[in-house]
Design a protein around this motif. Sequence first.
Motif, short mmCIF file in Angstrom:
data_model
loop_
_atom_site.label_atom_id
_atom_site.label_comp_id
_atom_site.label_asym_id
_atom_site.label_seq_id
_atom_site.Cartn_x
_atom_site.Cartn_y
_atom_site.Cartn_z
N ALA A 1 0.76 -1.03 -0.28
CA ALA A 1 -0.29 0.05 0.23
C ALA A 1 0.46 1.22 -0.13
O ALA A 1 0.65 2.15 -0.28
N ALA A 2 2.07 0.77 0.55
CA ALA A 2 2.97 2.08 0.58
C ALA A 2 2.89 2.64 -1.36
O ALA A 2 3.39 3.72 -1.35
N LEU A 3 2.77 2.16 -2.20
CA LEU A 3 3.09 2.76 -3.48
C LEU A 3 2.05 3.93 -3.47
O LEU A 3 2.01 4.74 -4.31
N LEU A 4 0.62 3.28 -2.44
CA LEU A 4 -0.72 4.84 -2.86
C LEU A 4 0.21 5.56 -1.79
O LEU A 4 -0.07 6.86 -2.56
N ASP B 1 -9.35 -1.69 -13.21
CA ASP B 1 -9.08 -2.79 -12.37
C ASP B 1 -9.14 -2.86 -10.87
O ASP B 1 -8.37 -1.03 -10.36
N MET B 2 -10.20 -3.76 -9.90
CA MET B 2 -10.63 -3.16 -9.03
C MET B 2 -9.60 -3.05 -7.85
O MET B 2 -9.00 -4.82 -7.98
N ILE B 3 -9.49 -2.75 -7.13
CA ILE B 3 -8.92 -2.89 -5.78
C ILE B 3 -8.99 -2.73 -4.49
O ILE B 3 -9.49 -2.59 -3.98
N GLU B 4 -8.63 -3.46 -3.41
CA GLU B 4 -8.82 -4.28 -2.19
C GLU B 4 -7.62 -3.90 -1.49
O GLU B 4 -6.93 -4.12 -0.94
N ARG B 5 -8.34 -2.86 -0.96
CA ARG B 5 -6.41 -2.93 0.02
C ARG B 5 -7.04 -2.93 1.84
O ARG B 5 -7.77 -3.17 2.25
N PHE C 1 -5.71 -6.75 -6.48
CA PHE C 1 -6.48 -6.91 -7.38
C PHE C 1 -7.18 -7.78 -6.88
O PHE C 1 -7.22 -9.34 -6.76
N VAL C 2 -8.28 -7.30 -7.43
CA VAL C 2 -9.80 -8.53 -7.64
C VAL C 2 -10.52 -9.61 -8.20
O VAL C 2 -11.35 -9.80 -8.70
N GLY C 3 -10.44 -8.00 -9.89
CA GLY C 3 -10.62 -7.97 -11.32
C GLY C 3 -11.06 -6.64 -11.86
O GLY C 3 -11.13 -6.07 -11.03
N ASP D 1 -13.53 4.99 -6.37
CA ASP D 1 -14.62 4.05 -6.60
C ASP D 1 -14.03 2.59 -6.95
O ASP D 1 -14.56 1.69 -7.68
N GLY D 2 -12.83 1.88 -5.93
CA GLY D 2 -12.29 0.34 -6.16
C GLY D 2 -11.29 0.96 -7.25
O GLY D 2 -10.90 -0.36 -7.52
#
Length: 479
Positions: free
Chosen positions: A303-306, A352-356, A363-365, A319-320
């Motif tokens: 997450a540090a990349l964000l 590309d959808m992300i969950e933190r 990546f979730v899809g 929005d994900g």
Amino acid sequence: MGTTKPSSLRDALRRSGPPDDAALLGADARVPLTAIAAGTCLDHDPALLAGRSIMLITRTQSTAALAMLDCDGLVRRMVLCPPDLDPAHMRSVMADAEVDTIVTDREVATFEGLEVDAIVRCGTTLHPADWDRITATAPHVATEWVMATSGTSGLPKLVVHDLAALTGAIGSSAGQTQQVVWGTFYDIRRYGGLQIFLRAILGGRSLVLSQAGEPLIDHLTRLNAAGITHLSGTPSHWRKVLMSADATIIAPTYVRLSGEIADQAVLDSLGETFPSAKVGHAYASTEAGVGFEVNDGLEGFPAALLDGTGGALAMRIEDGSLRMQSNRMASRYLGADPPTLIDPDGFVDTGDMIERRGDRCYFVGRRGGIINVGGLKVHPEEIEAVINRHDQVRMSLVKSRRSPITGGIVVAEVVLTDAALDEGAVRNAIIATCRASLPPHKVPAMVRFVTALEVTPGGKLARPGTGVDRAGNAAKDRA
């Protein structure tokens, strides 16, 4: 590459000072980089192409690679025609890109009826060329590199880059003494393969090219003969390698995945199969360019990349969806009424959808790849990652099937590591793992074992609906 940027790809190759044994190694030809720097693959004086808008249409990647080197910095626009471009879309693509010249290794009669000013032949045989005269005669231009995205049911979108953006993530190889031989399962006329091609050329390194339809054992044998050290492909490409009894005839020191979600199962399997290799996965897309690499052996990314991005790259989740901004982005789409590529804040929405989860992002899809199960949204890739954890599963594909009760149920197609396994026991174990890891609506109602799963020409799992524009007006071709 030094402190001064090369004016063209050929300029970069000449500056790299490739050793005599460095070459482009295709199934059809071996061409030394030193010969490429001094010659031309065209059967015309290259200067005649100055300022033109060309479409590059070749049978083989070897010929495409040589033509790219001849044309960059000379033509104003170069459309890289993927090998699976629907012929029905040819005229529209040519019109959108204002193509006036075709560069090809095919017979001229192939293009009868197409309205172009010239058809120039190219091949893997090099001819002498006075490049000092050519560059003095034909003013240098910043060639627009145009790539066609995949993933749409209709016309492909045409994405515009320049050489600076395409090479923005590639560092200098000056001072590096390691013997490097690059290889890729990608086609170099797609973004993922083009990145590896550019890395090889800018570093003056050998590159082993793939060949459409070539048996895997033949490709692996060529990679081994070349002494491959750095090899890239999609997770689906790599799963096919892992399924092969001949996988260990190669011994890369760097294994790179991109283009699809790299789950922990495939990362671990590659680490076990190639224990001397560093296994990394990279994120990029045709529109957003190269994002980042992850080399810690874990799926997802820190997450540090964000939190800490800045300078050359900025990322955020909105929005994900992952959004990116950098000097590596494409500049625009081509066409009469092109969709918007960059939002008002200067970011590209990757879709590309992300969950933190804590200090890690996953990546979730794809936003457009969600399936509906009883009114609940499900990302197939999330379920596949759980199924693929089973040590007797090589790869899987999750999709939905209509149900008169719930509207849809989750169905999984699974390829096992050994066809002789007890399918009933494995099925029960998969269901039990899914029940322990996923909410009830995501647990497959049916698990079917298959011998293989279809992979697209771009090296990705062929999902139901991949012919549909998966992300509204900005379908992405991840690389």
